[in-house]
Write a protein that holds these residues in place. Structure first.
Motif, PDB file in Angstrom:
ATOM      1  N   ASP A   1      20.306 -24.645   1.393  1.00  0.00           N
ATOM      2  CA  ASP A   1      20.355 -25.255   0.055  1.00  0.00           C
ATOM      3  C   ASP A   1      19.708 -26.622   0.190  1.00  0.00           C
ATOM      4  OD1 ASP A   1      21.473 -26.970  -2.034  1.00  0.00           O
ATOM      5  OD2 ASP A   1      23.163 -25.590  -2.288  1.00  0.00           O
TER       6      ASP A   1
ATOM      7  N   SER B   1      17.231 -29.262  -4.533  1.00  0.00           N
ATOM      8  CA  SER B   1      18.300 -29.254  -5.544  1.00  0.00           C
ATOM      9  C   SER B   1      18.347 -30.500  -6.429  1.00  0.00           C
ATOM     10  CB  SER B   1      19.662 -29.055  -4.855  1.00  0.00           C
ATOM     11  OG  SER B   1      19.618 -27.962  -3.982  1.00  0.00           O
ATOM     12  N   PRO B   2      17.235 -30.850  -7.064  1.00  0.00           N
ATOM     13  CA  PRO B   2      17.233 -32.074  -7.867  1.00  0.00           C
ATOM     14  C   PRO B   2      17.972 -31.872  -9.190  1.00  0.00           C
ATOM     15  CG  PRO B   2      15.160 -30.934  -8.161  1.00  0.00           C
ATOM     16  CD  PRO B   2      15.943 -30.137  -7.135  1.00  0.00           C
ATOM     17  N   ASN B   3      18.444 -32.977  -9.755  1.00  0.00           N
ATOM     18  CA  ASN B   3      18.939 -32.927 -11.126  1.00  0.00           C
ATOM     19  C   ASN B   3      17.729 -33.055 -12.027  1.00  0.00           C
ATOM     20  OD1 ASN B   3      21.562 -32.753 -10.246  1.00  0.00           O
ATOM     21  ND2 ASN B   3      21.823 -34.977 -10.232  1.00  0.00           N
TER      22      ASN B   3
ATOM     23  N   HIS C   1      19.400 -25.246  -5.500  1.00  0.00           N
ATOM     24  CA  HIS C   1      20.567 -25.339  -6.389  1.00  0.00           C
ATOM     25  C   HIS C   1      20.295 -26.443  -7.429  1.00  0.00           C
ATOM     26  CE1 HIS C   1      24.832 -24.680  -7.245  1.00  0.00           C
ATOM     27  NE2 HIS C   1      25.024 -25.979  -7.254  1.00  0.00           N
TER      28      HIS C   1
ATOM     29  N   GLY D   1      20.066 -28.948 -10.363  1.00  0.00           N
ATOM     30  CA  GLY D   1      21.044 -29.536 -11.290  1.00  0.00           C
ATOM     31  C   GLY D   1      20.490 -29.433 -12.707  1.00  0.00           C
TER      32      GLY D   1
ATOM     33  N   GLU E   1      22.664 -24.807 -11.364  1.00  0.00           N
ATOM     34  CA  GLU E   1      24.078 -24.911 -11.728  1.00  0.00           C
ATOM     35  C   GLU E   1      24.406 -24.063 -12.956  1.00  0.00           C
ATOM     36  OE1 GLU E   1      24.967 -29.043 -12.242  1.00  0.00           O
ATOM     37  OE2 GLU E   1      24.685 -29.517 -10.135  1.00  0.00           O
TER      38      GLU E   1
ATOM     39  N   TYR F   1      31.308 -30.602 -10.519  1.00  0.00           N
ATOM     40  CA  TYR F   1      30.338 -30.296  -9.461  1.00  0.00           C
ATOM     41  C   TYR F   1      30.978 -29.406  -8.386  1.00  0.00           C
ATOM     42  CZ  TYR F   1      26.858 -31.804  -5.873  1.00  0.00           C
ATOM     43  OH  TYR F   1      25.891 -31.883  -4.909  1.00  0.00           O
TER      44      TYR F   1
ATOM     45  N   ASP G   1      30.141 -25.631  -7.032  1.00  0.00           N
ATOM     46  CA  ASP G   1      29.836 -25.367  -5.631  1.00  0.00           C
ATOM     47  C   ASP G   1      30.731 -24.271  -5.048  1.00  0.00           C
ATOM     48  OD1 ASP G   1      27.580 -26.384  -4.434  1.00  0.00           O
ATOM     49  OD2 ASP G   1      28.385 -28.416  -4.287  1.00  0.00           O
TER      50      ASP G   1
ATOM     51  N   TYR H   1      23.565 -27.208   3.864  1.00  0.00           N
ATOM     52  CA  TYR H   1      23.341 -28.039   2.680  1.00  0.00           C
ATOM     53  C   TYR H   1      22.619 -29.302   3.114  1.00  0.00           C
ATOM     54  CZ  TYR H   1      27.091 -25.239   0.533  1.00  0.00           C
ATOM     55  OH  TYR H   1      27.870 -24.219   0.043  1.00  0.00           O
TER      56      TYR H   1
ATOM     57  N   VAL I   1      21.765 -32.511   2.022  1.00  0.00           N
ATOM     58  CA  VAL I   1      22.144 -33.392   0.913  1.00  0.00           C
ATOM     59  C   VAL I   1      22.470 -34.798   1.451  1.00  0.00           C
ATOM     60  CG1 VAL I   1      23.683 -33.662  -1.093  1.00  0.00           C
ATOM     61  CG2 VAL I   1      23.164 -31.366  -0.257  1.00  0.00           C
TER      62      VAL I   1
ATOM     63  N   GLN J   1      27.333 -37.783  -0.080  1.00  0.00           N
ATOM     64  CA  GLN J   1      28.161 -36.671  -0.558  1.00  0.00           C
ATOM     65  C   GLN J   1      29.050 -36.102   0.560  1.00  0.00           C
ATOM     66  OE1 GLN J   1      26.406 -33.837  -3.225  1.00  0.00           O
ATOM     67  NE2 GLN J   1      24.987 -35.330  -4.086  1.00  0.00           N
TER      68      GLN J   1
ATOM     69  N   HIS K   1      32.551 -34.987  -0.570  1.00  0.00           N
ATOM     70  CA  HIS K   1      32.484 -33.780  -1.399  1.00  0.00           C
ATOM     71  C   HIS K   1      32.399 -32.536  -0.512  1.00  0.00           C
ATOM     72  CE1 HIS K   1      31.109 -30.734  -4.212  1.00  0.00           C
ATOM     73  NE2 HIS K   1      30.006 -30.586  -3.493  1.00  0.00           N
ATOM     74  N   PHE K   2      31.493 -32.566   0.455  1.00  0.00           N
ATOM     75  CA  PHE K   2      31.312 -31.365   1.273  1.00  0.00           C
ATOM     76  C   PHE K   2      32.499 -31.137   2.219  1.00  0.00           C
ATOM     77  CE2 PHE K   2      26.910 -31.859  -0.183  1.00  0.00           C
ATOM     78  CZ  PHE K   2      26.736 -30.580  -0.692  1.00  0.00           C
TER      79      PHE K   2
HETATM   80  N1  ARG Z   1      21.941 -31.835  -7.606  1.00  0.00           N
HETATM   81  C1  ARG Z   1      22.700 -32.542  -6.617  1.00  0.00           C
HETATM   82  C2  ARG Z   1      22.294 -34.010  -6.611  1.00  0.00           C
HETATM   83  O1  ARG Z   1      21.215 -34.336  -7.014  1.00  0.00           O
HETATM   84  C3  ARG Z   1      22.501 -31.995  -5.227  1.00  0.00           C
HETATM   85  C4  ARG Z   1      22.957 -30.593  -5.038  1.00  0.00           C
HETATM   86  C5  ARG Z   1      23.124 -30.212  -3.608  1.00  0.00           C
HETATM   87  N2  ARG Z   1      23.575 -28.864  -3.419  1.00  0.00           N
HETATM   88  C6  ARG Z   1      24.818 -28.438  -3.666  1.00  0.00           C
HETATM   89  N3  ARG Z   1      25.087 -27.155  -3.514  1.00  0.00           N
HETATM   90  N4  ARG Z   1      25.776 -29.259  -4.001  1.00  0.00           N
HETATM   91  O2  ARG Z   1      23.080 -34.827  -6.167  1.00  0.00           O
END
Ligand code: ARG
Length: 650
Positions: A119, A122-124, A159, A161, A336, A385, A389, A407, A409, A413, A416-417
């Motif tokens: 993964d 994964s941009p927003n 993934h 956003g 998402e 979020y 996940d 992941y 990332v 984070q 979170h993970f």
């Molecule tokens: N979209 C999230 C961000 O920009 C990152 C996602 C990472 N992947 C995940 N499965 N949480 O912070």
């Protein structure tokens, strides 16, 4: 064959008969840069304490028990008890010879291939991609490529956003501030203008709201400092404590002042524009209104869903354009939004398994008293979020039953993970979940990289700048002056993009690094242009010598490793597979950048001390051409696995 791994296996029984767990000792067998040894084992020193003998004696005994004679010269014990291991030159030569005609350069695919989901990126979407997106995208892509080459079954899943609060913001912007004309001609540009406008107004209102409290806090701190200063104790020990406390107070004052300053800046930006100020006044509580739009989208409101469907393809096009520039593709792109319908099920499942509890209206998973819980549903019913996940893990397990999910990332984070993985384990998912964290891209002042205007620069403009600067680099390369302007532009594009990517990959992923066009585009040192130039230099020999490479490979010519520089290059070439395996132990592409750089250096030494086209004999010339060809192929493959393109001429 991974020589390093073979050595560890051969030494394992001798070490296992002496200690309970030989793992750490086996780690002490390492490639060596010394002339006397290709590999060195240093485990005899720590064994002294365990076995009560001199390390030299221990080394001697162990060497007597281990047979490596098929590959190595008889091992030598040196100095206080180092074991020097030198490959038989004939063995090394045979190995290289067999790589000549092998597409995979004699690197066998994994005996037990794993299924690995990765993964990354994964941009927003709905806001332009910026410098912060480089890291996940290029690190993830390199790891994907390496794992795939090693024979694993890898699935890349972006993934995206595409369902977050940023959509509420652009929906609100669209409904209130749209320039239909601008949207018509440049939809992404207009959407990102709307996003920026709404965030600016949000930030303004928040700053105005918080300002009185901040001013009061500063006054309070100042008063506290003044009181403290007036009441310094006489006792020396107390005075010291007091001074420390005072320092702390002063530091918090500085923090408060800095916060206020940043708030003032946001306020001024809006208030200096009558238009913006009018909008800010007219659209009070814009943050809450945008949130309400997001909530309506999630509830399935017809109008908002229609708008979302209208925006998304534009956002995706913009994202794909960046990926095209970077040479990155994905197997899947399950954003998402894909999981939205599954979120209620996640909560139900957590409840059914007794993992979720109601707490002040919200639904939470608790981890004991010392740790904050993971919230999976807010009191207003909204999912988070983490909920998405969890649904994503369920889906990936059901769909691919992977052994590993990676992941890539940002390190921020981490928590979170950590929580996510705990809950996934409690849910019974049997999979190795790993957060591959990375550090921040910094500017020359040591703070996160920004443009002069203070915005995080868009990835597009940053890549453009790298390409523009790479254009002047092209004039300084070997083939540069002989190229047409069109070719020069093409080279600049390849070099500029590669430079940005390579600089990122060549740093340990957890470290921060400084973004610097000068450094990434330097023609010497560990940079993309240096390595790309190295590759095309090797290739230019074949052109210069009029050598048909296919014929050369099929000629049956023998490789000779007589000169130390030839042998050293041969050894480096042979260690490619080891470098790849080491790069995925902890998923670190910089292990591979270090390897390609070392290979380039070994080649430069070889080229300095050995004539190729003017070798003393025809046999020697053929042998050296074969070494050049193996070098070019290994460099190209290594760089390709890093996502770095090479050029035949530059
Ligand atoms: N979209 C999230 C961000 O920009 C990152 C996602 C990472 N992947 C995940 N499965 N949480 O912070």
């Amino acid at each position: 064959m991974n020589i390093h791994a073979v050595l560890q296996e051969r030494f394992r029984p001798a070490l296992a008969s002496r200690v309970d767990d030989p793992t750490e000792l086996l780690e002490m067998i390492r490639p060596s840069a010394q002339d006397a040894a290709d590999y060195q084992a240093n485990f005899a020193m720590p064994l002294k304490g365990v076995l009560g003998k001199s390390p030299r004696d221990i080394a001697g005994e162990i060497v007597g028990e281990v047979d490596v004679s098929d590959m190595f010269e008889p091992p030598e014990v040196a100095g206080p008890g180092f074991i020097n291991l030198r490959l038989k030159t004939d063995w090394l030569r045979d190995q290289l010879q067999s790589a000549v005609a092998d597409e995979r350069l004699s690197i066998p695919p994994a005996a037990d291939p794993l299924t690995i989901v990765i993964d990354y990126s994964s941009p927003n979407v709905a806001k332009p991609m910026h410098v912060g997106h480089i890291r996940s995208t290029v690190i993830g892509d390199a790891i994907y490529r390496i794992l795939q080459f090693l024979g694993h079954n890898v699935i890349s899943d972006n993934h995206v956003g595409d369902w977050g609060t940023q959509f509420g913001m652009i929906i609100y912007g669209y409904k209130n501030f749209l320039s239909a004309e601008a949207f018509e001609t440049n939809p992404v540009g207009e959407l990102s203008r709307l996003y920026k406008l709404v965030s600016q107004l949000e930030a303004y209102q928040e700053a105005v709201e918080k300002r009185p409290a901040e001013i009061a806090q500063i006054a309070q701190r100042k008063a506290a400092i003044a009181t403290a200063e007036a009441n310094a104790p006489a006792d020396a020990k107390e005075a010291k404590k007091h001074k420390k406390a005072l320092k702390k107070l002063q530091r918090t004052l500085v923090d408060c002042e800095r916060k206020l300053l940043s708030a003032e800046r946001k306020i001024k930006a809006v208030e200096s524009s009558p238009e913006l100020l009018a909008l800010a006044t007219e659209h009070a509580s814009i943050h809450d209104r945008a949130l309400a739009e997001t909530a309506r989208l999630h509830e399935g409101d017809e109008e908002n869903v229609r708008l979302w469907n209208e925006f998304l393809p534009h956002c995706r096009d913009d994202m794909l354009r960046i990926y095209q520039r970077l040479g990155v593709t994905f197997d899947r792109e399950l954003g998402e939004s894909f999981y939205h319908d599954r979120l209620a099920g996640v909560i139900e499942n957590l409840r059914a398994k007794g993992l979720a509890e109601d707490s002040e209206g919200a639904v939470c998973v608790f981890f004991g008293e010392s740790e904050t819980p993971m919230i999976v549903q807010k009191s207003d019913g909204a999912y988070l979020y983490s909920t998405t996940d969890l649904a994503t893990i369920d889906y990936r397990m059901a769909e691919w039953n992977p052994d590993v999910i990676l992941y890539v990332v940002d390190h921020r984070q981490h928590d979170h993970f950590a929580k996510l993985f705990k809950v996934a384990r409690q849910l019974g998912h049997d999979v190795d979940l790993r957060h591959l964290a990375f550090g921040t891209v910094l500017g020359s002042d040591g703070t996160p990289y920004k443009t002069r205007e203070g915005d995080a620069e868009t990835l597009d403009s940053l890549l453009d700048e790298a390409v523009t600067r790479a254009r002047s680099v092209v004039d300084q390369t070997q083939a540069g002056p002989t190229l047409s302007e069109n070719e020069k532009q093409r080279v600049a594009s390849v070099v500029g993009h590669a430079a940005v990517k390579y600089r990122d990959l060549s740093h340990n992923r957890e470290s921060d690094y400084e973004f610097s066009y000068e450094k990434m585009l330097a023609l010497t040192g560990d940079t993309a242009p240096y390595l790309q130039m190295g590759y095309s230099r090797v290739r230019s020999i074949f052109e210069k010598g009029g050598v048909d490479v296919d014929e050369l490979r099929g000629s049956g010519a023998a490789i000779q490793l007589n000169e130390p520089a030839e042998r050293q290059l041969g050894l480096q070439l042979r260690q490619f597979g080891e470098a790849l395996e080491r790069a995925v132990i902890d998923y670190r592409p910089n292990v591979l950048t270090e390897y390609v750089y070392a290979l380039s250096t070994a080649y430069a030494r070889f080229f300095e001390s050995c004539h190729v086209l003017r070798a003393e004999s025809e046999e020697l010339k053929q042998s050296r051409l074969l070494l050049c060809d193996l070098t070019a192929r290994t460099l190209r493959r290594g760089l390709e696995l890093l996502g770095i393109e090479v050029l035949e001429r530059m």
